[in-house]
Design an enzyme around this catalytic site. Structure first.
Site, mmCIF file in Angstrom:
data_model
loop_
_atom_site.group_PDB
_atom_site.id
_atom_site.type_symbol
_atom_site.label_atom_id
_atom_site.label_comp_id
_atom_site.label_asym_id
_atom_site.label_seq_id
_atom_site.Cartn_x
_atom_site.Cartn_y
_atom_site.Cartn_z
ATOM 1 N N ASP A 152 52.470 69.104 50.544
ATOM 2 C CA ASP A 152 52.611 69.477 49.216
ATOM 3 C C ASP A 152 52.547 71.140 49.386
ATOM 4 O O ASP A 152 51.363 71.414 49.545
ATOM 5 C CB ASP A 152 52.012 68.863 48.350
ATOM 6 N N ASP A 209 57.576 68.843 38.727
ATOM 7 C CA ASP A 209 57.005 67.505 38.690
ATOM 8 C C ASP A 209 57.557 66.764 37.520
ATOM 9 O O ASP A 209 58.012 67.329 36.653
ATOM 10 C CB ASP A 209 55.423 67.539 38.384
#
Ligand code: GLA
Length: 386
Positions: A152, A209
Protein backbone atom coordinates in the site's frame (compact mmCIF):
# COMPACT_ATOMS: atom_id res chain seq x y z
CA UNK A 1 5.29 -46.39 -40.35
CA UNK A 2 1.88 -45.50 -38.97
CA UNK A 3 2.27 -41.72 -38.85
CA UNK A 4 3.38 -41.54 -42.48
CA UNK A 5 0.14 -43.21 -43.50
CA UNK A 6 -1.82 -40.31 -42.00
CA UNK A 7 0.14 -37.66 -43.89
CA UNK A 8 1.12 -34.09 -43.04
CA UNK A 9 -2.31 -33.05 -41.72
CA UNK A 10 -2.08 -35.69 -39.01
CA UNK A 11 1.47 -34.64 -38.08
CA UNK A 12 0.35 -31.04 -37.91
CA UNK A 13 -2.51 -31.94 -35.59
CA UNK A 14 -0.09 -33.79 -33.27
CA UNK A 15 2.24 -30.79 -33.22
CA UNK A 16 -0.67 -28.47 -32.51
CA UNK A 17 -1.96 -30.62 -29.69
CA UNK A 18 1.55 -30.87 -28.19
CA UNK A 19 2.00 -27.10 -28.24
CA UNK A 20 -1.51 -26.70 -26.82
CA UNK A 21 -0.59 -29.03 -23.93
CA UNK A 22 2.56 -26.97 -23.32
CA UNK A 23 0.51 -23.80 -23.37
CA UNK A 24 -2.07 -25.20 -20.96
CA UNK A 25 0.68 -26.27 -18.53
CA UNK A 26 2.31 -22.86 -18.73
CA UNK A 27 -1.02 -21.15 -18.08
CA UNK A 28 -1.85 -23.37 -15.13
CA UNK A 29 1.33 -22.29 -13.37
CA UNK A 30 0.24 -18.63 -13.49
CA UNK A 31 -0.27 -17.15 -10.03
CA UNK A 32 -3.76 -15.66 -9.63
CA UNK A 33 -4.87 -17.29 -12.86
CA UNK A 34 -8.40 -16.24 -11.91
CA UNK A 35 -9.17 -13.20 -9.71
CA UNK A 36 -8.06 -13.98 -6.13
CA UNK A 37 -10.86 -14.65 -3.62
CA UNK A 38 -10.68 -14.43 0.14
CA UNK A 39 -11.29 -12.30 3.20
CA UNK A 40 -9.45 -9.16 4.34
CA UNK A 41 -9.50 -7.69 7.85
CA UNK A 42 -9.65 -3.99 6.96
CA UNK A 43 -13.24 -3.14 6.01
CA UNK A 44 -14.74 -4.49 9.21
CA UNK A 45 -11.97 -4.69 11.79
CA UNK A 46 -9.54 -1.94 10.68
CA UNK A 47 -6.88 -1.75 13.46
CA UNK A 48 -8.85 -4.07 15.76
CA UNK A 49 -7.35 -7.04 13.92
CA UNK A 50 -5.48 -9.63 16.03
CA UNK A 51 -4.33 -13.24 16.01
CA UNK A 52 -7.60 -14.39 17.58
CA UNK A 53 -9.71 -12.38 15.10
CA UNK A 54 -7.85 -13.97 12.18
CA UNK A 55 -8.18 -17.50 13.60
CA UNK A 56 -11.92 -17.00 14.18
CA UNK A 57 -12.42 -15.67 10.63
CA UNK A 58 -10.45 -18.60 9.19
CA UNK A 59 -12.68 -21.00 11.14
CA UNK A 60 -15.76 -19.16 9.88
CA UNK A 61 -14.63 -19.21 6.22
CA UNK A 62 -14.72 -22.99 6.43
CA UNK A 63 -17.86 -23.30 8.59
CA UNK A 64 -19.98 -20.90 6.50
CA UNK A 65 -19.18 -22.53 3.15
CA UNK A 66 -17.15 -19.51 1.99
CA UNK A 67 -14.12 -21.73 1.45
CA UNK A 68 -16.12 -24.17 -0.69
CA UNK A 69 -17.39 -21.19 -2.68
CA UNK A 70 -13.77 -20.27 -3.50
CA UNK A 71 -12.72 -17.76 -0.83
CA UNK A 72 -9.29 -19.07 0.19
CA UNK A 73 -7.04 -16.12 1.06
CA UNK A 74 -7.11 -14.87 4.66
CA UNK A 75 -5.51 -11.44 4.60
CA UNK A 76 -4.23 -9.34 7.46
CA UNK A 77 -4.33 -5.68 6.42
CA UNK A 78 -2.70 -2.75 8.26
CA UNK A 79 -1.83 -2.64 11.99
CA UNK A 80 -0.03 -5.96 12.58
CA UNK A 81 3.53 -4.55 12.67
CA UNK A 82 5.69 -4.06 15.73
CA UNK A 83 9.27 -2.78 15.68
CA UNK A 84 12.35 -4.09 13.90
CA UNK A 85 14.94 -6.13 15.76
CA UNK A 86 18.65 -5.20 15.90
CA UNK A 87 19.30 -6.77 12.49
CA UNK A 88 16.33 -5.01 10.91
CA UNK A 89 13.86 -7.89 10.85
CA UNK A 90 10.26 -6.79 11.21
CA UNK A 91 8.43 -8.27 14.19
CA UNK A 92 4.68 -8.32 14.70
CA UNK A 93 3.13 -6.33 17.55
CA UNK A 94 1.67 -7.82 20.73
CA UNK A 95 -1.64 -8.65 19.05
CA UNK A 96 0.19 -11.22 16.88
CA UNK A 97 2.36 -13.33 19.22
CA UNK A 98 3.57 -15.75 16.53
CA UNK A 99 2.97 -14.98 12.88
CA UNK A 100 4.32 -18.30 11.60
CA UNK A 101 2.08 -20.24 13.99
CA UNK A 102 -0.89 -18.19 12.76
CA UNK A 103 -0.04 -18.91 9.11
CA UNK A 104 0.35 -22.60 9.97
CA UNK A 105 -3.11 -22.55 11.56
CA UNK A 106 -4.66 -20.90 8.49
CA UNK A 107 -2.88 -23.37 6.20
CA UNK A 108 -4.12 -26.28 8.31
CA UNK A 109 -7.64 -25.30 7.26
CA UNK A 110 -6.69 -25.62 3.58
CA UNK A 111 -6.60 -21.82 3.27
CA UNK A 112 -3.89 -19.37 2.22
CA UNK A 113 -2.49 -16.50 4.21
CA UNK A 114 -1.63 -12.93 3.32
CA UNK A 115 -0.06 -9.86 4.85
CA UNK A 116 0.28 -6.11 4.25
CA UNK A 117 3.05 -3.52 3.98
CA UNK A 118 4.02 -0.25 2.29
CA UNK A 119 6.95 0.88 0.11
CA UNK A 120 7.16 3.90 2.41
CA UNK A 121 8.68 4.09 5.90
CA UNK A 122 5.18 4.02 7.44
CA UNK A 123 1.89 2.33 6.56
CA UNK A 124 -1.28 4.40 6.25
CA UNK A 125 -1.96 3.85 9.97
CA UNK A 126 1.60 4.78 10.93
CA UNK A 127 3.06 1.29 11.47
CA UNK A 128 6.46 0.25 10.10
CA UNK A 129 6.61 0.03 6.29
CA UNK A 130 9.19 -1.81 4.17
CA UNK A 131 11.23 1.18 2.98
CA UNK A 132 14.90 0.17 2.95
CA UNK A 133 14.02 -3.38 4.06
CA UNK A 134 12.28 -4.73 0.96
CA UNK A 135 14.28 -7.93 0.45
CA UNK A 136 14.47 -8.62 4.15
CA UNK A 137 10.70 -8.22 4.55
CA UNK A 138 9.88 -10.33 1.49
CA UNK A 139 12.05 -13.11 2.94
CA UNK A 140 10.40 -12.76 6.35
CA UNK A 141 6.94 -13.08 4.76
CA UNK A 142 8.11 -16.16 2.86
CA UNK A 143 9.60 -17.67 6.05
CA UNK A 144 6.31 -17.10 7.87
CA UNK A 145 4.47 -18.87 5.01
CA UNK A 146 2.69 -15.91 3.45
CA UNK A 147 0.99 -16.48 0.10
CA UNK A 148 -0.13 -12.90 -0.63
CA UNK A 149 1.18 -9.37 -0.05
CA UNK A 150 -0.88 -6.18 -0.27
CA UNK A 151 1.60 -3.34 -0.80
CA UNK A 152 0.00 0.00 0.00
CA UNK A 153 1.56 3.30 -1.17
CA UNK A 154 0.76 5.32 2.01
CA UNK A 155 3.83 7.32 3.11
CA UNK A 156 5.71 6.62 -0.12
CA UNK A 157 3.43 9.11 -1.91
CA UNK A 158 5.68 11.95 -3.06
CA UNK A 159 8.91 10.13 -2.13
CA UNK A 160 9.93 8.98 -5.58
CA UNK A 161 9.25 6.81 -8.57
CA UNK A 162 6.34 4.47 -7.84
CA UNK A 163 7.23 2.10 -10.69
CA UNK A 164 10.72 1.54 -9.25
CA UNK A 165 9.37 1.15 -5.70
CA UNK A 166 6.81 -1.46 -6.73
CA UNK A 167 9.33 -3.26 -8.92
CA UNK A 168 11.74 -3.47 -5.98
CA UNK A 169 9.22 -5.43 -3.90
CA UNK A 170 8.04 -7.42 -6.95
CA UNK A 171 11.63 -8.54 -7.54
CA UNK A 172 12.15 -9.24 -3.82
CA UNK A 173 9.08 -11.47 -3.69
CA UNK A 174 10.26 -13.40 -6.76
CA UNK A 175 13.69 -13.82 -5.21
CA UNK A 176 12.20 -15.69 -2.23
CA UNK A 177 11.14 -18.48 -4.59
CA UNK A 178 7.76 -18.73 -2.83
CA UNK A 179 4.67 -18.05 -4.96
CA UNK A 180 3.29 -14.90 -3.32
CA UNK A 181 0.41 -13.04 -4.97
CA UNK A 182 1.45 -9.39 -5.29
CA UNK A 183 -1.42 -6.94 -4.73
CA UNK A 184 -0.47 -3.36 -5.53
CA UNK A 185 -2.41 -0.56 -3.87
CA UNK A 186 -1.87 3.03 -4.99
CA UNK A 187 -5.48 4.03 -5.48
CA UNK A 188 -5.20 4.27 -9.29
CA UNK A 189 -2.38 6.81 -9.18
CA UNK A 190 0.04 6.85 -12.12
CA UNK A 191 -2.23 4.52 -14.11
CA UNK A 192 -0.83 1.41 -12.47
CA UNK A 193 -2.88 -0.81 -14.82
CA UNK A 194 -0.45 0.19 -17.58
CA UNK A 195 2.70 -1.02 -15.80
CA UNK A 196 1.52 -3.18 -12.87
CA UNK A 197 2.05 -6.51 -14.62
CA UNK A 198 5.56 -5.50 -15.76
CA UNK A 199 6.72 -5.07 -12.13
CA UNK A 200 5.24 -8.42 -11.08
CA UNK A 201 1.82 -7.20 -9.89
CA UNK A 202 -1.02 -9.73 -9.95
CA UNK A 203 -3.60 -7.06 -9.15
CA UNK A 204 -3.62 -3.32 -8.65
CA UNK A 205 -6.12 -0.97 -7.13
CA UNK A 206 -7.64 1.30 -9.75
CA UNK A 207 -9.10 3.93 -7.46
CA UNK A 208 -9.68 5.33 -3.98
CA UNK A 209 -10.89 3.37 -0.99
CA UNK A 210 -14.33 1.82 -1.06
CA UNK A 211 -16.80 2.65 1.71
CA UNK A 212 -19.92 0.81 2.82
CA UNK A 213 -22.07 3.24 0.85
CA UNK A 214 -23.96 2.72 -2.41
CA UNK A 215 -22.74 5.93 -4.04
CA UNK A 216 -19.08 5.29 -3.27
CA UNK A 217 -19.32 1.62 -4.30
CA UNK A 218 -21.18 2.41 -7.55
CA UNK A 219 -18.81 5.25 -8.52
CA UNK A 220 -15.92 2.81 -8.19
CA UNK A 221 -17.57 -0.16 -9.87
CA UNK A 222 -19.25 1.56 -12.81
CA UNK A 223 -16.12 3.71 -13.21
CA UNK A 224 -14.08 0.68 -14.30
CA UNK A 225 -15.37 0.83 -17.86
CA UNK A 226 -12.48 1.17 -20.31
CA UNK A 227 -9.91 -0.65 -18.14
CA UNK A 228 -10.91 -4.08 -19.45
CA UNK A 229 -7.97 -4.29 -21.85
CA UNK A 230 -5.54 -4.37 -18.90
CA UNK A 231 -7.05 -7.38 -17.09
CA UNK A 232 -6.43 -11.05 -17.77
CA UNK A 233 -5.18 -14.28 -16.18
CA UNK A 234 -2.50 -13.41 -13.61
CA UNK A 235 -3.09 -9.64 -13.64
CA UNK A 236 -6.31 -7.96 -12.57
CA UNK A 237 -7.79 -4.52 -12.07
CA UNK A 238 -8.92 -4.17 -8.45
CA UNK A 239 -11.80 -1.78 -7.71
CA UNK A 240 -11.23 -2.56 -3.98
CA UNK A 241 -12.66 -5.05 -1.52
CA UNK A 242 -16.24 -6.06 -0.82
CA UNK A 243 -18.44 -4.34 1.75
CA UNK A 244 -21.27 -6.90 1.51
CA UNK A 245 -22.64 -7.64 4.98
CA UNK A 246 -21.24 -4.56 6.72
CA UNK A 247 -24.68 -2.99 7.00
CA UNK A 248 -24.48 0.27 5.05
CA UNK A 249 -26.34 -0.79 1.90
CA UNK A 250 -29.67 -2.41 1.07
CA UNK A 251 -29.83 -5.99 -0.20
CA UNK A 252 -30.38 -4.75 -3.76
CA UNK A 253 -27.36 -2.47 -3.45
CA UNK A 254 -25.18 -5.29 -2.17
CA UNK A 255 -26.48 -7.51 -5.00
CA UNK A 256 -25.35 -4.79 -7.43
CA UNK A 257 -21.94 -4.71 -5.67
CA UNK A 258 -21.46 -8.49 -6.05
CA UNK A 259 -22.82 -8.68 -9.61
CA UNK A 260 -20.74 -5.77 -10.84
CA UNK A 261 -17.53 -7.04 -9.23
CA UNK A 262 -18.09 -10.46 -10.88
CA UNK A 263 -18.77 -8.93 -14.31
CA UNK A 264 -15.57 -6.92 -13.81
CA UNK A 265 -13.56 -10.09 -13.06
CA UNK A 266 -12.53 -8.24 -9.90
CA UNK A 267 -10.72 -9.86 -6.98
CA UNK A 268 -13.39 -10.88 -4.43
CA UNK A 269 -12.16 -10.05 -0.92
CA UNK A 270 -15.00 -10.26 1.55
CA UNK A 271 -14.69 -7.53 4.19
CA UNK A 272 -17.42 -8.42 6.67
CA UNK A 273 -17.35 -10.24 10.00
CA UNK A 274 -17.81 -13.85 8.90
CA UNK A 275 -18.39 -15.00 12.46
CA UNK A 276 -21.64 -13.03 12.62
CA UNK A 277 -22.72 -13.38 8.98
CA UNK A 278 -26.48 -13.68 8.37
CA UNK A 279 -28.05 -16.01 5.80
CA UNK A 280 -28.79 -13.21 3.33
CA UNK A 281 -25.17 -12.00 3.27
CA UNK A 282 -23.96 -15.54 2.89
CA UNK A 283 -26.30 -16.10 -0.06
CA UNK A 284 -25.03 -12.92 -1.73
CA UNK A 285 -21.38 -13.90 -1.26
CA UNK A 286 -21.61 -17.57 -2.18
CA UNK A 287 -23.98 -17.90 -5.18
CA UNK A 288 -21.96 -20.38 -7.27
CA UNK A 289 -23.36 -19.28 -10.63
CA UNK A 290 -22.49 -15.65 -9.93
CA UNK A 291 -19.00 -16.52 -8.69
CA UNK A 292 -18.48 -18.62 -11.83
CA UNK A 293 -18.83 -15.41 -13.85
CA UNK A 294 -16.00 -13.81 -11.86
CA UNK A 295 -13.84 -16.94 -12.02
CA UNK A 296 -14.45 -17.76 -15.68
CA UNK A 297 -11.19 -19.17 -17.09
CA UNK A 298 -11.18 -16.84 -20.08
CA UNK A 299 -10.48 -13.99 -17.64
CA UNK A 300 -12.13 -11.24 -19.67
CA UNK A 301 -13.20 -8.16 -17.73
CA UNK A 302 -16.72 -7.07 -18.71
CA UNK A 303 -17.64 -3.62 -19.96
CA UNK A 304 -20.66 -1.38 -20.49
CA UNK A 305 -22.55 -2.05 -23.70
CA UNK A 306 -25.39 0.43 -23.20
CA UNK A 307 -26.36 3.36 -21.02
CA UNK A 308 -29.57 5.36 -20.88
CA UNK A 309 -29.54 7.82 -18.00
CA UNK A 310 -29.32 5.75 -14.80
CA UNK A 311 -29.87 2.44 -16.61
CA UNK A 312 -26.80 0.46 -17.67
CA UNK A 313 -26.23 -2.87 -19.37
CA UNK A 314 -22.84 -4.58 -18.97
CA UNK A 315 -21.57 -7.75 -20.64
CA UNK A 316 -18.75 -10.23 -20.00
CA UNK A 317 -17.87 -12.92 -22.57
CA UNK A 318 -17.39 -16.38 -21.05
CA UNK A 319 -15.31 -19.42 -21.86
CA UNK A 320 -18.22 -21.56 -23.13
CA UNK A 321 -19.35 -18.93 -25.64
CA UNK A 322 -22.15 -17.61 -23.44
CA UNK A 323 -22.19 -14.07 -22.08
CA UNK A 324 -22.92 -12.70 -18.61
CA UNK A 325 -25.18 -9.67 -18.75
CA UNK A 326 -25.89 -7.24 -15.91
CA UNK A 327 -28.97 -5.01 -16.19
CA UNK A 328 -28.46 -2.23 -13.64
CA UNK A 329 -30.76 0.52 -12.35
CA UNK A 330 -28.76 3.29 -10.66
CA UNK A 331 -31.85 5.50 -10.32
CA UNK A 332 -34.79 5.99 -7.97
CA UNK A 333 -37.68 3.51 -7.98
CA UNK A 334 -38.00 0.30 -9.98
CA UNK A 335 -37.51 0.79 -13.73
CA UNK A 336 -37.73 -1.44 -16.80
CA UNK A 337 -34.37 -2.15 -18.43
CA UNK A 338 -34.27 -3.60 -21.96
CA UNK A 339 -31.46 -5.49 -23.63
CA UNK A 340 -31.44 -5.33 -27.40
CA UNK A 341 -29.94 -8.61 -28.64
CA UNK A 342 -28.08 -6.75 -31.41
CA UNK A 343 -25.90 -5.28 -28.63
CA UNK A 344 -25.03 -8.77 -27.35
CA UNK A 345 -23.72 -10.23 -30.61
CA UNK A 346 -24.97 -13.82 -30.30
CA UNK A 347 -27.82 -13.65 -32.81
CA UNK A 348 -31.42 -12.58 -32.40
CA UNK A 349 -32.68 -15.64 -30.52
CA UNK A 350 -31.23 -16.08 -27.03
CA UNK A 351 -31.80 -18.47 -24.12
CA UNK A 352 -31.66 -16.60 -20.80
CA UNK A 353 -30.92 -17.73 -17.26
CA UNK A 354 -31.45 -15.42 -14.28
CA UNK A 355 -28.46 -16.12 -11.99
CA UNK A 356 -29.86 -14.64 -8.75
CA UNK A 357 -33.34 -16.16 -9.22
CA UNK A 358 -31.63 -19.42 -10.36
CA UNK A 359 -34.26 -19.63 -13.06
CA UNK A 360 -34.16 -20.56 -16.75
CA UNK A 361 -36.29 -17.84 -18.32
CA UNK A 362 -36.51 -19.56 -21.71
CA UNK A 363 -35.96 -18.35 -25.28
CA UNK A 364 -36.49 -14.77 -26.36
CA UNK A 365 -36.20 -13.03 -29.72
CA UNK A 366 -34.66 -9.64 -30.40
CA UNK A 367 -35.00 -8.13 -26.94
CA UNK A 368 -35.72 -8.79 -23.30
CA UNK A 369 -37.09 -6.41 -20.68
CA UNK A 370 -36.92 -6.82 -16.90
CA UNK A 371 -38.17 -4.60 -14.12
CA UNK A 372 -35.06 -3.78 -12.09
CA UNK A 373 -35.41 -2.48 -8.52
CA UNK A 374 -33.94 0.83 -7.36
CA UNK A 375 -30.13 0.53 -7.16
CA UNK A 376 -30.59 -3.13 -8.11
CA UNK A 377 -29.65 -5.56 -10.85
CA UNK A 378 -30.92 -8.46 -12.91
CA UNK A 379 -27.98 -10.70 -13.80
CA UNK A 380 -28.29 -13.10 -16.70
CA UNK A 381 -26.23 -15.73 -18.44
CA UNK A 382 -27.24 -15.74 -22.09
CA UNK A 383 -26.47 -18.19 -24.88
CA UNK A 384 -27.70 -18.78 -28.41
CA UNK A 385 -31.34 -19.83 -28.40
CA UNK A 386 -32.80 -22.85 -30.14
C1 GLA B 1 -5.39 2.38 2.56
C2 GLA B 1 -5.92 1.24 1.69
C3 GLA B 1 -6.98 0.47 2.44
C4 GLA B 1 -6.41 -0.07 3.73
C5 GLA B 1 -5.85 1.08 4.56
C6 GLA B 1 -5.12 0.58 5.79
O1 GLA B 1 -6.37 3.36 2.79
O2 GLA B 1 -6.44 1.75 0.49
O3 GLA B 1 -7.46 -0.62 1.64
O4 GLA B 1 -5.41 -1.00 3.44
O5 GLA B 1 -4.93 1.88 3.80
O6 GLA B 1 -4.51 1.61 6.49
Amino acid sequence: MKIAKHGPAFLLSILLSLSWTGLTCAQDSILARTPPMGWNSWNHFACEVSDSVVRAQADAIVATGMKSAGYVYVLIDDCWQGSRDASGHIRPNAKFPDMKALADYVHSKGLKMGIYSSPGPKTCEGYAGSYGHEEQDAQTYADWGMDYLKYDLCSYDGMGDQVAAYKKMGDALKKTGRPIVYAMCQYGMQKSWQWGASVGGNLWRTDDDIRDDYYVMSELGFGQNGLEQFAGPGHWNDPDMLEIGNGGMTTDEYRTHMSLWCILAAPLMAGNNLVAMDAETRALLTNPEVIAIDQDPLGIQGHRIKQEGPLEVWAKPLNDGSIAVGMFNRGWGAMPVTIDFRDIGLGNSLALRDLWAKDDLGNFREKYTALVPQHGVVMLRVKRGT
